[in-house]
Design a protein around this motif. Structure first.
Motif, mmCIF file in Angstrom:
data_model
loop_
_atom_site.group_PDB
_atom_site.id
_atom_site.type_symbol
_atom_site.label_atom_id
_atom_site.label_comp_id
_atom_site.label_asym_id
_atom_site.label_seq_id
_atom_site.Cartn_x
_atom_site.Cartn_y
_atom_site.Cartn_z
ATOM 1 N N ASP A 1 0.814 -1.216 0.000
ATOM 2 C CA ASP A 1 0.000 0.000 0.000
ATOM 3 C C ASP A 1 0.849 1.268 0.000
ATOM 4 O O ASP A 1 0.315 2.378 -0.039
ATOM 5 N N ASP B 1 -10.812 -0.661 -2.771
ATOM 6 C CA ASP B 1 -10.133 -0.504 -1.480
ATOM 7 C C ASP B 1 -10.924 -1.172 -0.354
ATOM 8 O O ASP B 1 -10.358 -1.868 0.494
ATOM 9 N N ASP B 2 -12.237 -0.958 -0.348
ATOM 10 C CA ASP B 2 -13.078 -1.514 0.719
ATOM 11 C C ASP B 2 -13.128 -3.036 0.648
ATOM 12 O O ASP B 2 -13.031 -3.730 1.674
ATOM 13 N N ALA C 1 -9.740 -4.468 1.823
ATOM 14 C CA ALA C 1 -9.586 -4.419 3.283
ATOM 15 C C ALA C 1 -10.399 -5.522 3.953
ATOM 16 O O ALA C 1 -9.922 -6.194 4.881
ATOM 17 N N GLN D 1 -8.729 -8.975 5.910
ATOM 18 C CA GLN D 1 -9.026 -9.268 7.305
ATOM 19 C C GLN D 1 -9.692 -10.621 7.457
ATOM 20 O O GLN D 1 -9.381 -11.378 8.385
#
Length: 330
Positions: free
Chosen positions: A121, A261-262, A265, A269
C-alpha cells in the motif's frame, strides 16, 4: 388539437426512450480464477455490491469465477485487450509485465501480514501500479492470498532437506522456482485448475499455496501433509483495463477505486481471521499439520535466490519494500 397532443406525446416518448438508452447501465466484466467458495469470490461480490449501490445502478458488475474466462495469463491478456474489464490474479502472474515485481515474492520477504500491507500500500506497490499502465492496465488494489505453505504426500516438511526429490508443483514465479530447485525438489509448472488432477494421478506429489486455496480447491483430498512453512507471501492484484477505467466519469472512477479498497480491506481481514479455522478444517478432513519448521535453516538456505534476484535487478526495490514494511533483513 388531439393530433397535436398525440404528436407531442409521441415525441416526448421517443425522447424518453433515447434518454433511457443513453443512460443505460455500463456493465463491467470481472474475472478471477478461484472457486465460488473462495474469498476471491467474496471480494468480487463485495466490489459488485458497492459499485452498483454507489453508482445508483449506472455501473453493473458481472462476475466470472473459477477461471470461466481462461487461466490467469489469458484473463490478464483479456483485460489488457478489453475483452475483460477487471481481473483478480496473483501478483506473480503480472511479473511478465513488471519483472521487478518478483521482489515481493522472494522467500521470507515479509515477517507478517502487516509488513506486506505496508509495502504493497506504500511506495513500492505504487511503483508496480504505475508500471502496469504502460501495459494497458489500471492497478486498483492488492488483496491477498496469504502466506504460502507446503503440502505433500511423503511426510512433514521441517527442514530444507525434507524437500529433496519431491516432485513439486510450482507457479510461474521465477524466484520460487529457483528456491525449490535449490532445495532439491523437482519443480514443475502446472496451472492451478489442473493441479488437483495432477496430484491425484501422481504427476506431482507436492505443492505450495496459501491456506485459502488449499481449502477452496479441496487439495486435502489428494494431499496428506500440510507444513506451515510461511516461506513466501502471495499478494493478489486487482487490475482493470486502463482505457475502460479512463472512459468512466471522475465520479465513477472514484466509486470503482473506493469499492476496490473496501473489498480488499475486508478480504484481507477475513483471510487472517479464518486462518486457524481453515487449519482445523483441514485437520478434521484428515490432513496432518505440522508447525515445527526450522525457519532459520530455510532462510539461510535460500539466500542464493535473493542474490540471483539482486544480480539481475539490483537492490533498489528490495530496499524500498523493506523500508516500507518496517523491517530490515541481514
Amino acid at each position: 388539437m388531439n393530433k397535436i397532443i398525440k404528436a407531442t406525446t409521441a415525441t416526448l416518448f421517443g425522447l424518453a426512450l433515447v434518454s433511457s438508452s443513453a443512460m443505460a447501465a455500463t456493465t463491467l466484466r470481472f474475472a478471477h480464477p478461484a472457486p465460488q467458495s473462495d474469498l476471491q469470490q467474496t471480494l468480487a461480490e463485495k466490489f459488485k455490491e458497492e459499485v452498483e449501490s454507489a453508482s445508483n445502478g449506472e455501473l453493473k458488475v458481472q462476475i466470472f469465477p473459477n477461471g470461466q474466462l481462461g487461466n490467469d495469463s489469458q484473463m490478464i491478456d483479456g483485460t489488457r485487450s478489453g475483452i475483460i474489464d477487471i481481473t483478480l490474479s496473483g501478483l506473480n502472474n503480472f511479473t511478465g509485465l513488471v519483472p521487478e515485481a518478483a521482489a515481493f515474492t522472494l522467500p521470507f520477504m515479509f515477517s507478517d501480514h502487516q509488513a506486506a500491507f505496508n509495502a504493497l500500500d506504500g511506495e513500492p506497490g505504487d511503483r508496480v501500479m504505475s508500471e502496469l499502465e504502460s501495459a494497458g492496465l489500471k492497478g486498483l488494489a492488492f488483496p491477498e492470498n496469504g502466506f504460502r505453505e507446503m503440502t505433500n504426500n511423503r511426510g512433514p516438511i521441517r527442514e530444507p532437506g525434507d524437500l529433496q526429490g519431491l516432485r513439486m508443483r510450482v507457479n510461474n514465479s521465477i524466484v520460487l522456482n529457483n528456491m525449490f530447485e535449490l532445495l532439491g525438489a523437482n519443480p514443475q509448472q502446472i496451472q492451478v485448475n489442473e493441479l488437483y488432477t495432477a496430484m491425484e494421478t501422481g504427476v506431482v506429489d507436492a505443492q505450495d499455496h496459501p491456506l485459502g486455496i488449499v481449502v477452496s480447491f479441496n487439495f486435502d483430498e489428494v494431499q496428506k501433509y500440510l507444513s506451515m512453512t510461511n516461506h513466501a507471501y502471495a499478494a493478489l492484484l486487482l487490475a482493470m483495463n486502463k482505457n475502460r477505467f479512463d472512459s468512466l466519469t471522475p465520479e465513477q472512477q472514484q466509486i470503482v477505486q473506493k469499492a476496490a479498497d473496501d473489498a480488499t480491506a475486508m478480504q484481507r481481514q477475513m483471510n487472517i481471521d479464518q486462518a486457524e479455522q481453515m487449519i482445523s478444517q483441514l485437520e478434521a478432513d484428515g490432513m496432518e499439520v505440522n508447525r515445527d519448521v526450522d525457519t532459520e535453516a530455510f532462510q539461510k538456505a535460500v539466500q542464493p535466490v535473493w542474490q540471483g534476484f539482486i544480480d539481475e535487478y539490483g537492490e533498489d526495490l528490495i530496499d524500498s519494500i523493506q523500508t516500507a514494511a518496517g523491517q530490515q533483513q541481514d
